[in-house]
Design a protein around this motif. Structure first.
Motif, PDB file in Angstrom:
ATOM      1  N   THR A 125       2.461  -3.405  -9.895  1.00  0.00           N
ATOM      2  CA  THR A 125       2.610  -4.803  -9.511  1.00  0.00           C
ATOM      3  C   THR A 125       4.056  -5.175  -9.212  1.00  0.00           C
ATOM      4  OG1 THR A 125       2.692  -5.401 -11.858  1.00  0.00           O
ATOM      5  CG2 THR A 125       0.548  -5.534 -10.757  1.00  0.00           C
ATOM      6  N   GLU A 126       5.008  -4.523  -9.875  1.00  0.00           N
ATOM      7  CA  GLU A 126       6.414  -4.823  -9.586  1.00  0.00           C
ATOM      8  C   GLU A 126       6.840  -4.254  -8.238  1.00  0.00           C
ATOM      9  OE1 GLU A 126       8.924  -3.616 -12.759  1.00  0.00           O
ATOM     10  OE2 GLU A 126       8.056  -4.997 -14.222  1.00  0.00           O
ATOM     11  N   GLU A 127       6.252  -3.122  -7.867  1.00  0.00           N
ATOM     12  CA  GLU A 127       6.554  -2.521  -6.565  1.00  0.00           C
ATOM     13  C   GLU A 127       5.932  -3.339  -5.430  1.00  0.00           C
ATOM     14  OE1 GLU A 127       8.340   0.156  -5.890  1.00  0.00           O
ATOM     15  OE2 GLU A 127       8.349   1.490  -7.628  1.00  0.00           O
ATOM     16  N   PHE A 128       4.780  -3.942  -5.692  1.00  0.00           N
ATOM     17  CA  PHE A 128       4.030  -4.632  -4.652  1.00  0.00           C
ATOM     18  C   PHE A 128       3.765  -6.077  -5.073  1.00  0.00           C
ATOM     19  CE2 PHE A 128       2.247  -0.144  -4.798  1.00  0.00           C
ATOM     20  CZ  PHE A 128       3.183   0.370  -3.910  1.00  0.00           C
ATOM     21  N   PRO A 129       4.807  -6.899  -5.088  1.00  0.00           N
ATOM     22  CA  PRO A 129       4.684  -8.246  -5.651  1.00  0.00           C
ATOM     23  C   PRO A 129       3.795  -9.183  -4.852  1.00  0.00           C
ATOM     24  CG  PRO A 129       6.827  -7.954  -4.607  1.00  0.00           C
ATOM     25  CD  PRO A 129       6.179  -6.607  -4.637  1.00  0.00           C
ATOM     26  N   ASN A 130       3.687  -8.983  -3.560  1.00  0.00           N
ATOM     27  CA  ASN A 130       2.890  -9.900  -2.751  1.00  0.00           C
ATOM     28  C   ASN A 130       1.399  -9.737  -3.016  1.00  0.00           C
ATOM     29  OD1 ASN A 130       4.982 -11.253  -0.985  1.00  0.00           O
ATOM     30  ND2 ASN A 130       5.450  -9.095  -0.610  1.00  0.00           N
ATOM     31  N   LEU A 131       0.953  -8.500  -3.116  1.00  0.00           N
ATOM     32  CA  LEU A 131      -0.454  -8.277  -3.458  1.00  0.00           C
ATOM     33  C   LEU A 131      -0.717  -8.652  -4.914  1.00  0.00           C
ATOM     34  CD1 LEU A 131      -1.125  -4.996  -1.476  1.00  0.00           C
ATOM     35  CD2 LEU A 131      -2.299  -7.177  -1.163  1.00  0.00           C
ATOM     36  N   ALA A 132       0.280  -8.455  -5.771  1.00  0.00           N
ATOM     37  CA  ALA A 132       0.125  -8.882  -7.162  1.00  0.00           C
ATOM     38  C   ALA A 132      -0.050 -10.388  -7.246  1.00  0.00           C
ATOM     39  CB  ALA A 132       1.331  -8.436  -7.980  1.00  0.00           C
ATOM     40  N   ALA A 133       0.714 -11.134  -6.437  1.00  0.00           N
ATOM     41  CA  ALA A 133       0.575 -12.590  -6.416  1.00  0.00           C
ATOM     42  C   ALA A 133      -0.788 -13.006  -5.889  1.00  0.00           C
ATOM     43  CB  ALA A 133       1.681 -13.196  -5.558  1.00  0.00           C
ATOM     44  N   MET A 134      -1.262 -12.299  -4.886  1.00  0.00           N
ATOM     45  CA  MET A 134      -2.580 -12.609  -4.340  1.00  0.00           C
ATOM     46  C   MET A 134      -3.670 -12.373  -5.377  1.00  0.00           C
ATOM     47  SD  MET A 134      -4.077 -11.229  -0.721  1.00  0.00           S
ATOM     48  CE  MET A 134      -5.668 -11.764  -0.090  1.00  0.00           C
ATOM     49  N   ALA A 135      -3.506 -11.327  -6.181  1.00  0.00           N
ATOM     50  CA  ALA A 135      -4.475 -11.033  -7.232  1.00  0.00           C
ATOM     51  C   ALA A 135      -4.456 -12.091  -8.321  1.00  0.00           C
ATOM     52  CB  ALA A 135      -4.207  -9.656  -7.823  1.00  0.00           C
ATOM     53  N   SER A 136      -3.251 -12.531  -8.717  1.00  0.00           N
ATOM     54  CA  SER A 136      -3.148 -13.495  -9.815  1.00  0.00           C
ATOM     55  C   SER A 136      -3.587 -14.888  -9.394  1.00  0.00           C
ATOM     56  CB  SER A 136      -1.716 -13.524 -10.351  1.00  0.00           C
ATOM     57  OG  SER A 136      -0.819 -13.990  -9.359  1.00  0.00           O
ATOM     58  N   GLU A 137      -3.361 -15.229  -8.124  1.00  0.00           N
ATOM     59  CA  GLU A 137      -3.731 -16.550  -7.631  1.00  0.00           C
ATOM     60  C   GLU A 137      -5.136 -16.595  -7.051  1.00  0.00           C
ATOM     61  OE1 GLU A 137      -0.627 -17.537  -4.903  1.00  0.00           O
ATOM     62  OE2 GLU A 137       0.944 -16.984  -6.352  1.00  0.00           O
ATOM     63  N   GLY A 138      -5.671 -15.435  -6.724  1.00  0.00           N
ATOM     64  CA  GLY A 138      -7.015 -15.350  -6.180  1.00  0.00           C
ATOM     65  C   GLY A 138      -7.868 -14.396  -6.991  1.00  0.00           C
ATOM     66  N   SER A 139      -8.439 -13.403  -6.322  1.00  0.00           N
ATOM     67  CA  SER A 139      -9.299 -12.424  -6.994  1.00  0.00           C
ATOM     68  C   SER A 139      -9.033 -11.048  -6.402  1.00  0.00           C
ATOM     69  CB  SER A 139     -10.779 -12.783  -6.804  1.00  0.00           C
ATOM     70  OG  SER A 139     -11.044 -14.099  -7.233  1.00  0.00           O
ATOM     71  N   ALA A 140      -9.156 -10.018  -7.218  1.00  0.00           N
ATOM     72  CA  ALA A 140      -8.922  -8.657  -6.750  1.00  0.00           C
ATOM     73  C   ALA A 140      -9.658  -7.673  -7.641  1.00  0.00           C
ATOM     74  CB  ALA A 140      -7.423  -8.331  -6.730  1.00  0.00           C
ATOM     75  N   GLY A 141      -9.970  -6.510  -7.067  1.00  0.00           N
ATOM     76  CA  GLY A 141     -10.620  -5.487  -7.857  1.00  0.00           C
ATOM     77  C   GLY A 141     -10.983  -4.275  -7.032  1.00  0.00           C
ATOM     78  N   ALA A 142     -11.384  -3.237  -7.727  1.00  0.00           N
ATOM     79  CA  ALA A 142     -11.863  -2.019  -7.074  1.00  0.00           C
ATOM     80  C   ALA A 142     -13.319  -2.208  -6.673  1.00  0.00           C
ATOM     81  CB  ALA A 142     -11.722  -0.829  -8.008  1.00  0.00           C
ATOM     82  N   ILE A 143     -13.678  -1.700  -5.502  1.00  0.00           N
ATOM     83  CA  ILE A 143     -15.059  -1.741  -5.037  1.00  0.00           C
ATOM     84  C   ILE A 143     -15.474  -0.340  -4.611  1.00  0.00           C
ATOM     85  CG2 ILE A 143     -14.834  -4.144  -4.302  1.00  0.00           C
ATOM     86  CD1 ILE A 143     -14.738  -3.117  -1.393  1.00  0.00           C
ATOM     87  N   ASP A 144     -16.762  -0.126  -4.465  1.00  0.00           N
ATOM     88  CA  ASP A 144     -17.271   1.150  -3.977  1.00  0.00           C
ATOM     89  C   ASP A 144     -17.306   1.164  -2.456  1.00  0.00           C
ATOM     90  OD1 ASP A 144     -17.655   2.294  -6.464  1.00  0.00           O
ATOM     91  OD2 ASP A 144     -19.741   1.642  -6.617  1.00  0.00           O
ATOM     92  N   SER A 145     -17.205   2.362  -1.886  1.00  0.00           N
ATOM     93  CA  SER A 145     -17.336   2.556  -0.450  1.00  0.00           C
ATOM     94  C   SER A 145     -18.822   2.734  -0.122  1.00  0.00           C
ATOM     95  CB  SER A 145     -16.509   3.766  -0.016  1.00  0.00           C
ATOM     96  OG  SER A 145     -16.538   3.925   1.383  1.00  0.00           O
ATOM     97  N   ILE A 146     -19.135   3.547   0.869  1.00  0.00           N
ATOM     98  CA  ILE A 146     -20.523   3.821   1.236  1.00  0.00           C
ATOM     99  C   ILE A 146     -20.755   5.323   1.211  1.00  0.00           C
ATOM    100  CG2 ILE A 146     -20.575   1.782   2.733  1.00  0.00           C
ATOM    101  CD1 ILE A 146     -20.638   3.874   5.115  1.00  0.00           C
ATOM    102  N   VAL A 147     -21.983   5.716   1.412  1.00  0.00           N
ATOM    103  CA  VAL A 147     -22.361   7.125   1.584  1.00  0.00           C
ATOM    104  C   VAL A 147     -22.594   7.360   3.074  1.00  0.00           C
ATOM    105  CG1 VAL A 147     -24.090   8.883   1.036  1.00  0.00           C
ATOM    106  CG2 VAL A 147     -23.451   7.176  -0.698  1.00  0.00           C
ATOM    107  N   PRO A 148     -21.802   8.270   3.690  1.00  0.00           N
ATOM    108  CA  PRO A 148     -20.646   8.981   3.148  1.00  0.00           C
ATOM    109  C   PRO A 148     -19.365   8.162   3.326  1.00  0.00           C
ATOM    110  CG  PRO A 148     -21.117   9.798   5.340  1.00  0.00           C
ATOM    111  CD  PRO A 148     -22.157   8.738   5.050  1.00  0.00           C
TER     112      PRO A 148
END
Length: 447
Positions: free
Chosen positions: A32-55
């Motif tokens: 988060t310190e390396e990538f502060p803009n995405l960290a801010a987006m996560a803290s002010e909005g929502s973020a998370g890991a998701i699954d892809s598709i097969v394949p």
């Protein structure tokens, strides 16, 4: 205030979607310190890991991400698909995508879309206000519509993709420089049309992230020679996304997502070589290069990534497996794939799924019979020219993963829990207050 702000009417909420191809969520969340803009987006909005598709392959992922349905509906299963009733193969392009794209739904609702650099969209559609196609396009001249877009992009030396061949060199300096130049031009074009265009949906993809991951990801994960250069590239990505976020008016929700995750590559697995050694596949002669060169006694063959087809009577031209034996033969192959171990003793397959479990829709007639989802470290190949070994090492040191794809939504009410790629299109439509039939999608809105 640009033209964009002056001419906008009150036509409803808008979305700006930015794809970061192949970026694993853990990379961003753990720095988060390396990538502060995405960290801010996560803290002010929502973020998370998701699954892809097969394949989890970009040629299949982007059609699914932009339609909300599986390859059985899109008709695109990978970088190479086979013709119905034939051993001929083809590379799917934009017109091969049979499901409705999210930007077409926007246009049908009398809203406007600007679409830039999305893979598998060539040739560019002429029924959206602006489009430059992405991965698989021959070049800007033929990939951009209208002419004004082409002229602007050529004027700034815009690139469709990085020169991936540079990544094969042991010295990665030229590759890294080319990756930055490609990223810079992509940002310049996105910034220009974010400000100047009259859009309701802006949909743009940074493809260079995937390329950098393929050649530098192990350097990042295992403290290799180019780890700092890898992180510096992503600092630039984060900075550009932050600048784009600052440009967006208040009625725009920003989304950032990847089409699959990424991990270090330890072994390439040449599955057609494995099938040949195990007696499942044979060729008509020694001079073989493609699927059509297999012999009639072949029982099974593979296409990337990890797709397996039985040589079925009545479906394949020289089918050898009677329909009455289909289930038994497929079960035998599935068991052998599940038991296959790499040189390190680890199982190659995380799981092996059947075609009917992974795919459904009007275009499942070219669906594979089995798909291997590999464990991290095993990159699945399927050439027909023959390989000296089943397990090898190539110029790439990073590979796609089914898990750990990325999703950020600049909305605190979004719930990114047990989500996957199919959820992105219905989420965009919900954010834009565009009505849709929920039964049309394999995913659901996250807001």
């Amino acid at each position: 205030m640009g033209l964009f702000d002056r001419i906008r009417g009150d036509d409803g909420p808008r979305v700006a979607f930015f794809g970061i191809d192949g970026v694993p969520y853990s990379l961003l969340a753990e720095h988060t310190e390396e990538f502060p803009n995405l960290a801010a987006m996560a803290s002010e909005g929502s973020a998370g890991a998701i699954d892809s598709i097969v394949p989890p392959e970009s040629s299949a992922c982007w059609p699914s991400l932009t339609t909300g349905v599986n390859p059985g509906e899109t008709g695109v299963y990978g970088f190479q698909d086979r013709e119905v009733g034939s051993y001929d193969t083809y590379v799917p392009m934009g017109r091969d995508v049979q499901a409705t794209r999210v930007w077409d739904r926007i246009e049908d609702a009398d809203r406007s879309a600007t679409v830039m650099n999305v893979p598998v969209t060539f040739p560019p559609q002429r029924d959206v206000q602006r489009m430059v196609s992405g991965f698989l396009s021959p070049g800007v001249e033929k990939a951009a519509y209208p002419d004004e877009l082409r002229d602007y992009l050529e004027g700034i030396d815009y690139r469709i993709d990085v020169n991936a061949k540079l990544g094969h060199d042991e010295d990665k300096s030229d590759f890294i420089e080319d990756a930055h130049e490609t990223l810079d031009k992509r940002f310049e074009a996105f910034k220009h049309y974010i400000q100047e265009d009259d859009w309701d949906l802006f949909f743009g993809v940074f493809m260079t992230t995937d390329r950098v991951n393929h050649f530098l990801f192990k350097h990042y994960e295992q403290d290799g020679e180019y780890k700092e250069e890898f992180l510096e590239f992503y600092r630039t990505v984060d900075d550009y996304l932050g600048q784009l976020r600052e440009l967006l008016p208040d009625d725009v929700t920003m989304m950032v997502a990847s089409d699959h995750g990424f991990t270090s590559l330890e072994y390439e697995v040449h599955f057609n070589e494995w099938l040949a050694r195990e007696g499942w596949l044979s060729y008509a002669d020694d001079d073989h290069e493609e699927l059509g060169d297999i012999a009639s006694e072949t029982t099974a063959y593979s296409l990337i990534p990890g797709r397996f087809y039985l040589n079925l009577e009545g479906r394949e031209p020289r089918g050898s497996v009677p329909e009455s034996e289909y289930e038994a033969v497929r079960s035998e192959l599935k068991a052998e794939l599940e038991a296959l171990e790499g040189p390190d003793g680890n199982p190659v397959a995380d799981r092996v799924v059947t075609g009917e479990d992974a795919f459904r829709g009007d275009h499942d007639d070219i669906a594979p019979d089995l798909v291997v989802i590999p464990n991290h470290g095993f990159d699945l190949k399927a050439g027909f020219k023959g390989d000296n070994d089943v397990f090898g090492v190539g110029p790439r040191n990073g590979m796609h993963s089914f898990d750990n794809a990325t999703l950020y939504v600049d909305d605190p009410d979004a719930t990114i829990d047990d989500a996957d790629l199919f959820d992105i299109t219905p989420t965009i439509l919900s954010l834009m207050d565009i009505e849709y039939d929920r039964t049309e999608f394999d995913g659901r809105s996250l807001v």
